[in-house]
Each structure stands twice: as C-alpha cells, then as structure tokens.
Scaffold this motif. Structure first.
Motif, PDB file in Angstrom:
ATOM      1  N   ASN A  95     -24.372  -6.523 -31.023  1.00  0.00           N
ATOM      2  CA  ASN A  95     -25.771  -6.510 -31.441  1.00  0.00           C
ATOM      3  C   ASN A  95     -26.007  -7.771 -32.259  1.00  0.00           C
ATOM      4  O   ASN A  95     -25.521  -7.902 -33.383  1.00  0.00           O
ATOM      5  CB  ASN A  95     -26.051  -5.257 -32.284  1.00  0.00           C
ATOM      6  CG  ASN A  95     -27.497  -5.187 -32.762  1.00  0.00           C
ATOM      7  OD1 ASN A  95     -28.244  -6.169 -32.704  1.00  0.00           O
ATOM      8  ND2 ASN A  95     -27.898  -4.014 -33.252  1.00  0.00           N
ATOM      9  N   VAL A  96     -26.717  -8.719 -31.653  1.00  0.00           N
ATOM     10  CA  VAL A  96     -27.032  -9.979 -32.347  1.00  0.00           C
ATOM     11  C   VAL A  96     -28.533  -9.997 -32.607  1.00  0.00           C
ATOM     12  O   VAL A  96     -29.325 -10.261 -31.707  1.00  0.00           O
ATOM     13  CB  VAL A  96     -26.603 -11.198 -31.504  1.00  0.00           C
ATOM     14  CG1 VAL A  96     -26.981 -12.508 -32.218  1.00  0.00           C
ATOM     15  CG2 VAL A  96     -25.114 -11.161 -31.223  1.00  0.00           C
ATOM     16  N   LYS A  97     -28.923  -9.674 -33.819  1.00  0.00           N
ATOM     17  CA  LYS A  97     -30.332  -9.632 -34.223  1.00  0.00           C
ATOM     18  C   LYS A  97     -31.174  -8.813 -33.238  1.00  0.00           C
ATOM     19  O   LYS A  97     -32.229  -9.260 -32.784  1.00  0.00           O
ATOM     20  CB  LYS A  97     -30.881 -11.055 -34.350  1.00  0.00           C
ATOM     21  CG  LYS A  97     -30.215 -11.813 -35.496  1.00  0.00           C
ATOM     22  CD  LYS A  97     -30.684 -13.235 -35.602  1.00  0.00           C
ATOM     23  CE  LYS A  97     -29.945 -13.929 -36.731  1.00  0.00           C
ATOM     24  NZ  LYS A  97     -29.944 -15.361 -36.685  1.00  0.00           N
ATOM     25  N   GLY A  98     -30.650  -7.657 -32.875  1.00  0.00           N
ATOM     26  CA  GLY A  98     -31.396  -6.753 -32.014  1.00  0.00           C
ATOM     27  C   GLY A  98     -31.239  -7.022 -30.534  1.00  0.00           C
ATOM     28  O   GLY A  98     -31.737  -6.256 -29.702  1.00  0.00           O
ATOM     29  N   LYS A  99     -30.578  -8.096 -30.152  1.00  0.00           N
ATOM     30  CA  LYS A  99     -30.294  -8.359 -28.738  1.00  0.00           C
ATOM     31  C   LYS A  99     -28.847  -7.963 -28.444  1.00  0.00           C
ATOM     32  O   LYS A  99     -27.946  -8.192 -29.277  1.00  0.00           O
ATOM     33  CB  LYS A  99     -30.487  -9.835 -28.392  1.00  0.00           C
ATOM     34  CG  LYS A  99     -31.955 -10.241 -28.290  1.00  0.00           C
ATOM     35  CD  LYS A  99     -32.099 -11.606 -27.640  1.00  0.00           C
ATOM     36  CE  LYS A  99     -31.886 -11.513 -26.133  1.00  0.00           C
ATOM     37  NZ  LYS A  99     -32.157 -12.810 -25.450  1.00  0.00           N
ATOM     38  N   PHE A 100     -28.627  -7.395 -27.284  1.00  0.00           N
ATOM     39  CA  PHE A 100     -27.292  -6.871 -26.964  1.00  0.00           C
ATOM     40  C   PHE A 100     -26.615  -7.744 -25.901  1.00  0.00           C
ATOM     41  O   PHE A 100     -27.231  -8.120 -24.908  1.00  0.00           O
ATOM     42  CB  PHE A 100     -27.397  -5.414 -26.497  1.00  0.00           C
ATOM     43  CG  PHE A 100     -27.864  -4.513 -27.611  1.00  0.00           C
ATOM     44  CD1 PHE A 100     -26.970  -3.933 -28.485  1.00  0.00           C
ATOM     45  CD2 PHE A 100     -29.230  -4.294 -27.811  1.00  0.00           C
ATOM     46  CE1 PHE A 100     -27.405  -3.145 -29.541  1.00  0.00           C
ATOM     47  CE2 PHE A 100     -29.678  -3.502 -28.864  1.00  0.00           C
ATOM     48  CZ  PHE A 100     -28.765  -2.928 -29.731  1.00  0.00           C
ATOM     49  N   TYR A 101     -25.359  -8.061 -26.166  1.00  0.00           N
ATOM     50  CA  TYR A 101     -24.572  -8.901 -25.269  1.00  0.00           C
ATOM     51  C   TYR A 101     -23.241  -8.216 -25.000  1.00  0.00           C
ATOM     52  O   TYR A 101     -22.806  -7.357 -25.777  1.00  0.00           O
ATOM     53  CB  TYR A 101     -24.295 -10.265 -25.897  1.00  0.00           C
ATOM     54  CG  TYR A 101     -25.531 -11.076 -26.192  1.00  0.00           C
ATOM     55  CD1 TYR A 101     -26.080 -11.929 -25.237  1.00  0.00           C
ATOM     56  CD2 TYR A 101     -26.155 -10.999 -27.441  1.00  0.00           C
ATOM     57  CE1 TYR A 101     -27.214 -12.686 -25.506  1.00  0.00           C
ATOM     58  CE2 TYR A 101     -27.293 -11.741 -27.715  1.00  0.00           C
ATOM     59  CZ  TYR A 101     -27.809 -12.587 -26.754  1.00  0.00           C
ATOM     60  OH  TYR A 101     -28.936 -13.322 -27.026  1.00  0.00           O
ATOM     61  N   ALA A 102     -22.584  -8.647 -23.904  1.00  0.00           N
ATOM     62  CA  ALA A 102     -21.251  -8.108 -23.595  1.00  0.00           C
ATOM     63  C   ALA A 102     -20.338  -9.239 -23.139  1.00  0.00           C
ATOM     64  O   ALA A 102     -20.763 -10.146 -22.418  1.00  0.00           O
ATOM     65  CB  ALA A 102     -21.354  -7.040 -22.510  1.00  0.00           C
ATOM     66  N   THR A 103     -19.107  -9.185 -23.624  1.00  0.00           N
ATOM     67  CA  THR A 103     -18.074 -10.127 -23.165  1.00  0.00           C
ATOM     68  C   THR A 103     -16.795  -9.337 -22.919  1.00  0.00           C
ATOM     69  O   THR A 103     -16.693  -8.169 -23.297  1.00  0.00           O
ATOM     70  CB  THR A 103     -17.746 -11.212 -24.221  1.00  0.00           C
ATOM     71  OG1 THR A 103     -17.040 -10.589 -25.320  1.00  0.00           O
ATOM     72  CG2 THR A 103     -18.996 -11.905 -24.742  1.00  0.00           C
ATOM     73  N   GLU A 104     -15.809 -10.026 -22.332  1.00  0.00           N
ATOM     74  CA  GLU A 104     -14.496  -9.379 -22.293  1.00  0.00           C
ATOM     75  C   GLU A 104     -14.046  -9.170 -23.739  1.00  0.00           C
ATOM     76  O   GLU A 104     -14.445  -9.909 -24.637  1.00  0.00           O
ATOM     77  CB  GLU A 104     -13.488 -10.221 -21.513  1.00  0.00           C
ATOM     78  CG  GLU A 104     -13.183 -11.580 -22.108  1.00  0.00           C
ATOM     79  CD  GLU A 104     -12.140 -12.339 -21.300  1.00  0.00           C
ATOM     80  OE1 GLU A 104     -11.023 -11.812 -21.151  1.00  0.00           O
ATOM     81  OE2 GLU A 104     -12.443 -13.453 -20.841  1.00  0.00           O
ATOM     82  N   ASN A 105     -13.217  -8.159 -23.934  1.00  0.00           N
ATOM     83  CA  ASN A 105     -12.872  -7.765 -25.311  1.00  0.00           C
ATOM     84  C   ASN A 105     -11.560  -8.365 -25.794  1.00  0.00           C
ATOM     85  O   ASN A 105     -11.161  -8.132 -26.927  1.00  0.00           O
ATOM     86  CB  ASN A 105     -12.812  -6.228 -25.402  1.00  0.00           C
ATOM     87  CG  ASN A 105     -12.850  -5.731 -26.837  1.00  0.00           C
ATOM     88  OD1 ASN A 105     -13.138  -6.489 -27.760  1.00  0.00           O
ATOM     89  ND2 ASN A 105     -12.567  -4.452 -27.033  1.00  0.00           N
ATOM     90  N   ILE A 106     -10.893  -9.130 -24.957  1.00  0.00           N
ATOM     91  CA  ILE A 106      -9.574  -9.645 -25.323  1.00  0.00           C
ATOM     92  C   ILE A 106      -9.685 -11.135 -25.626  1.00  0.00           C
ATOM     93  O   ILE A 106     -10.130 -11.918 -24.789  1.00  0.00           O
ATOM     94  CB  ILE A 106      -8.557  -9.440 -24.167  1.00  0.00           C
ATOM     95  CG1 ILE A 106      -8.590  -7.995 -23.668  1.00  0.00           C
ATOM     96  CG2 ILE A 106      -7.162  -9.868 -24.616  1.00  0.00           C
ATOM     97  CD1 ILE A 106      -8.094  -6.986 -24.650  1.00  0.00           C
ATOM     98  N   CYS A 107      -9.248 -11.515 -26.818  1.00  0.00           N
ATOM     99  CA  CYS A 107      -9.272 -12.928 -27.208  1.00  0.00           C
ATOM    100  C   CYS A 107      -8.392 -13.736 -26.256  1.00  0.00           C
ATOM    101  O   CYS A 107      -7.262 -13.340 -25.957  1.00  0.00           O
ATOM    102  CB  CYS A 107      -8.773 -13.087 -28.644  1.00  0.00           C
ATOM    103  SG  CYS A 107      -8.722 -14.801 -29.201  1.00  0.00           S
ATOM    104  N   THR A 108      -8.902 -14.863 -25.797  1.00  0.00           N
ATOM    105  CA  THR A 108      -8.158 -15.678 -24.827  1.00  0.00           C
ATOM    106  C   THR A 108      -7.019 -16.458 -25.481  1.00  0.00           C
ATOM    107  O   THR A 108      -6.204 -17.057 -24.788  1.00  0.00           O
ATOM    108  CB  THR A 108      -9.097 -16.682 -24.121  1.00  0.00           C
ATOM    109  OG1 THR A 108      -9.738 -17.491 -25.128  1.00  0.00           O
ATOM    110  CG2 THR A 108     -10.142 -15.965 -23.297  1.00  0.00           C
ATOM    111  N   HIS A 109      -6.968 -16.459 -26.812  1.00  0.00           N
ATOM    112  CA  HIS A 109      -5.883 -17.181 -27.506  1.00  0.00           C
ATOM    113  C   HIS A 109      -4.652 -16.312 -27.672  1.00  0.00           C
ATOM    114  O   HIS A 109      -3.572 -16.656 -27.207  1.00  0.00           O
ATOM    115  CB  HIS A 109      -6.382 -17.677 -28.870  1.00  0.00           C
ATOM    116  CG  HIS A 109      -5.295 -18.199 -29.752  1.00  0.00           C
ATOM    117  ND1 HIS A 109      -4.961 -17.596 -30.941  1.00  0.00           N
ATOM    118  CD2 HIS A 109      -4.450 -19.243 -29.612  1.00  0.00           C
ATOM    119  CE1 HIS A 109      -3.978 -18.267 -31.497  1.00  0.00           C
ATOM    120  NE2 HIS A 109      -3.646 -19.278 -30.719  1.00  0.00           N
ATOM    121  N   ALA A 110      -4.831 -15.168 -28.344  1.00  0.00           N
ATOM    122  CA  ALA A 110      -3.647 -14.367 -28.682  1.00  0.00           C
ATOM    123  C   ALA A 110      -3.849 -12.898 -28.355  1.00  0.00           C
ATOM    124  O   ALA A 110      -3.128 -12.045 -28.845  1.00  0.00           O
ATOM    125  CB  ALA A 110      -3.271 -14.546 -30.133  1.00  0.00           C
TER     126      ALA A 110
END
Lengths: 335, 111
Positions: B33-48
């Motif tokens: 939730n970014v200032k009332g807007k909803f986004y989705a990404t993969e949940n696993i950090c690509t670094h570690a």
C-alpha cells in the motif's frame, strides 16, 4: 574451527537463502515485525543533527590543530582531532545500511564523503558488511570478525593500532583499482557489479594521488597535518571501542541475544558512535536507524546479552580473559 | 492460469506505507500500500532471498529486512548496492475493497 579452502571461496556465496532465512527467523523469535515496525521509521532530521554535529566537532578539533601548530600541544591536538576523524566510521557504517537519512541522496553523499575520509571504499564495504550481518562471529565467513578465540596479545595490538585496518583497506583500494579482487572478498559482490567496485577504487585512488600531488606542488603539509597523520594516530581509539561490539561474545553459532554486546557509555561516545554501543539491538534489527536504537533497547534489551559496564571494563575483560598470553601472531582479517 | 485475477487481500489488510506477503498459486507475492495505491512484486529479494514482506516500506521503496537492499515498488527496479537485479512486478486491481493480482509478471532492467 572451520578451515576454509580457497577453492571453496571461489564458488561460495555467503549470503545464501538458508543463512538469511535463519537470520530472519532468529530475529522474529525475539521481536515480531509488528512490534519492530515503529522503530524502523526513517528521518532526515536525526542524521543531519548527528552528521552536522560530528563534522562541527571535526572542524573544531582541526582548528585546535591550527592553533597548536608550532607549540608543544600539536601532537595532543592532532590526536584529539584524529579520534574524531576515526569515528567517522560510524556515519559511514550507518549510511551503508541506508538508515542514516530518509532521503537517499543525502545518505549516499555522506556515505561517500565519510568513506573517502577514512579510506573505506563505501560501495565495497556495503557488500562486505552484508557478510558480517549474515555470518556474524563465524570464523572464515564473517569478514569483520574481530579477535576470534583464540587470539593473542599480538593480535590485539595488530587490531587496535589499526595496522590490520590500513593493510586491509589500502589493499582493497590498490587491488580493486587494478581490476583484481580476492576470492574471499569477491563472494560478497554480484558478478555484474565488479566493474563498479573497481571504478570506485580508481576514483578513490585518484583522489588520494591528486591530494598528494597538489600537496607536493604547493609545498604544503596541510593534508598530512589536518587529515592523514591525525587519522593514523587517532583511529586506534575507535578500534578499541569496536572490539567491544563482538569480541568475547558467542562465536560459531547464530545467537542474536549473545553474539554481540551492548555497552553502557556516556552521551559523547554514543554520539560519536552514532548509537552503535547498542550493538545487540543493531544486529537484532539492522533496519532500525541509529536514532531509534535506544528506544529499541528499552523495548527488547532485557531479552539480550546483559549490558556491559563500560568500554574500560570490556577492554579489561578482553585483555584478562579472552586473549591467550603466549606470543603468537595470526593475521585473521586480511583475507 | 497466470493471466487470471486472483483475490489476495482486502484493502483494509494493508496499512498505508506497508506490505504483506501472500501466496498466489504457489508464488510468493508481496502486496504494498503506497499512499492508497496497491502494487505487487515477487516477495523474494533478488540479493539474498529474504522475504520482502518482512521489510520496511519507505515512500515507494521496499527495503529488504536483512541487508537493506532497496527496490522501487511500482517498477521493481533495484536502487543500488547491495541489490542489482530487478524484482518481477505483477498487475493489481482493486474492486469493492478487494485487491486482485495477476501473475503475468513484467520486469524492469537490472541496474
């Protein structure tokens, strides 16, 4: 004690999924995300106050060096100035976590300024430091392991005088500027980011060579008197303080409660170290910015290692109980 | 399967400037939730490989809880060391207070 073959280092990636999953699970055993969340809020205000204050002190002690030039007070003034310069590791470290400022460009600017001032390649340190947080206190894996058991008094001298620091950091800068990196260091850096690490070292080297060339051309000792010599003679104080972060704590296993140490100390030391005396809490939750560590300590400190009595007491304990008395010299950190 | 809209949460489930982790057909997805807007990404950090849903949301940035690697939430773009590989991002929509995610990912260029 684990022996680490060079061949293993060529292929091993220390920041493995398993290691980091264990680290996060250990953190959640002590503090839930919901409980931690209020402490993770970022601000610019605290970083500006601390960095502005720290640099004002550095300017003030630099002025003392100016006033003392030509008198018997020059060496004490340079020592005091160097102690303040040596503590610039604290903002460099905080910026490496990205927690010094809410605004990213402020964070990155201070990261670079302080890194250059204390000869720490800032971007490489950010990678190296990930290994420290994932594998704190594991011999052969923790790149910042300080005086692991068994260590000797010579190891202590080697560390506290910063001989180890200058060999390591100048080695990084020279080696990386030639496009080379040791296997132990390489494992922290993604392959596609190696050119950035090499460029960073070249930029730093160019700055230092440029400063030296300008000094020679102008026939001035200013760089040596106000920066280089004070840093060399003053940084051992910061090194002695850093010994307290982990030395003598649990080694070889992930135990967030006991593998770091929180030290009771005065407000000036807390200020110059950007609250890193709360080191248990920092390792528990590196997402928590420096200014919130005292509050996090009040929340969870009773579940962690007992608070130590002070830096003198820790030094005494390390010297009495941790170090072997025999004369032995072992380079533990210049991998 | 990948192109289906899947109900993942109610808008009330995610505080402003926060993130939750959900499982969508076996894929770990972070919903923000970014200032009332909803986004989705993969949940696993690509670094570690830590769960980003355990991390900190700062404006439109998600910061990994383990090494503080940062990604731009709307695009998944990495924002500097120690992260350099972008996150997959997923389409979202909100209907009647419910958040839906569609798993046909897109990815910003790596840094």
């Amino acid at each position: 004690m684990e022996a680490v073959a060079v061949d293993d280092l060529r292929t091993r990636k220390l920041t493995s999924p398993e290691a980091n999953a264990k680290l996060l699970a250990a953190q959640r055993e002590i503090v839930s995300r919901e409980r931690l969340k209020p402490f993770t809020k970022r601000t610019d205000r605290h970083g500006l106050i601390y960095f502005g204050g720290h640099m004002s002190i550095v300017l003030g002690t630099g002025y003392l060096v100016y006033l003392a030039t030509g008198t018997g007070w020059l060496i004490p003034a340079m020592l005091l100035h160097g102690v303040m310069l040596g503590h610039l590791f604290a903002p460099m470290h905080e910026c490496s976590h990205g927690t010094a400022f809410r605004t990213r460009w402020l964070n990155e600017t201070v990261h670079w300024i302080t890194g250059i001032m204390i000869l720490w390649p800032p971007t490489y340190f950010r990678y190296d430091h990930t290994g420290h947080h994932t594998h704190a206190q594991e011999f052969g894996k923790d790149p910042e392991l300080v005086l692991p058991s068994p260590s000797s008094w010579m190891d202590y001298v080697y560390y506290v005088t910063a001989t180890q620091l200058w060999i390591k950091n100048i080695g990084w800068i020279l080696r990386h500027s030639m496009g080379r990196i040791r296997p132990f260091n390489r494992q922290f850096v993604p392959e596609d980011q190696l050119p950035r690490i090499f460029l960073e070292a070249r930029v730093m080297l160019a700055i230092y060579v440029g400063l030296a060339a300008v000094s020679v051309a102008l026939g001035t000792w200013a760089v040596a008197i106000y920066w280089a010599i004070p840093t060399v003679i003053g940084v051992p104080v910061a090194r002695a303080i850093r010994i307290a972060d982990h030395t003598g704590c649990t080694e070889g296993k992930l135990d967030l409660r006991t593998y770091a140490r929180t030290v009771r100390t005065g407000p000036l030391t807390r200020f110059l170290c950007w609250n890193m005396p709360y080191h248990c809490e920092h390792h528990l939750a590196p997402s928590v910015p420096f200014h919130a560590l005292p509050a996090l300590h009040a929340e969870v400190g009773h579940e962690m290692n007992p608070v130590d009595k002070g830096y003198w007491a820790v030094q005494r304990d390390v010297l009495r109980h941790h170090l072997e008395r025999k004369f032995r010299f072992r380079i533990v950190q210049s991998l | 399967m990948a192109g289906e809209w899947r109900l993942v949460a109610s808008t009330d489930d995610i505080e402003e400037e926060d993130v939750i982790g959900v499982d969508v057909a076996g894929t770990a997805v972070a919903v923000y939730n970014v200032k009332g807007k909803f986004y989705a990404t993969e949940n696993i950090c690509t670094h570690a490989f830590a769960f980003l849903s355990e991390g900190v949301v700062i404006d439109d940035i998600i910061e990994c809880p383990v090494h503080q690697g940062r990604f731009h939430i709307p695009t998944g773009k990495p924002k500097g060391a120690p992260v350099s590989v972008a996150l997959d991002t997923y389409a979202t929509k909100v209907e009647n207070g419910k958040i839906y995610v569609r798993l046909d990912e897109s990815r910003a260029p790596d840094s």
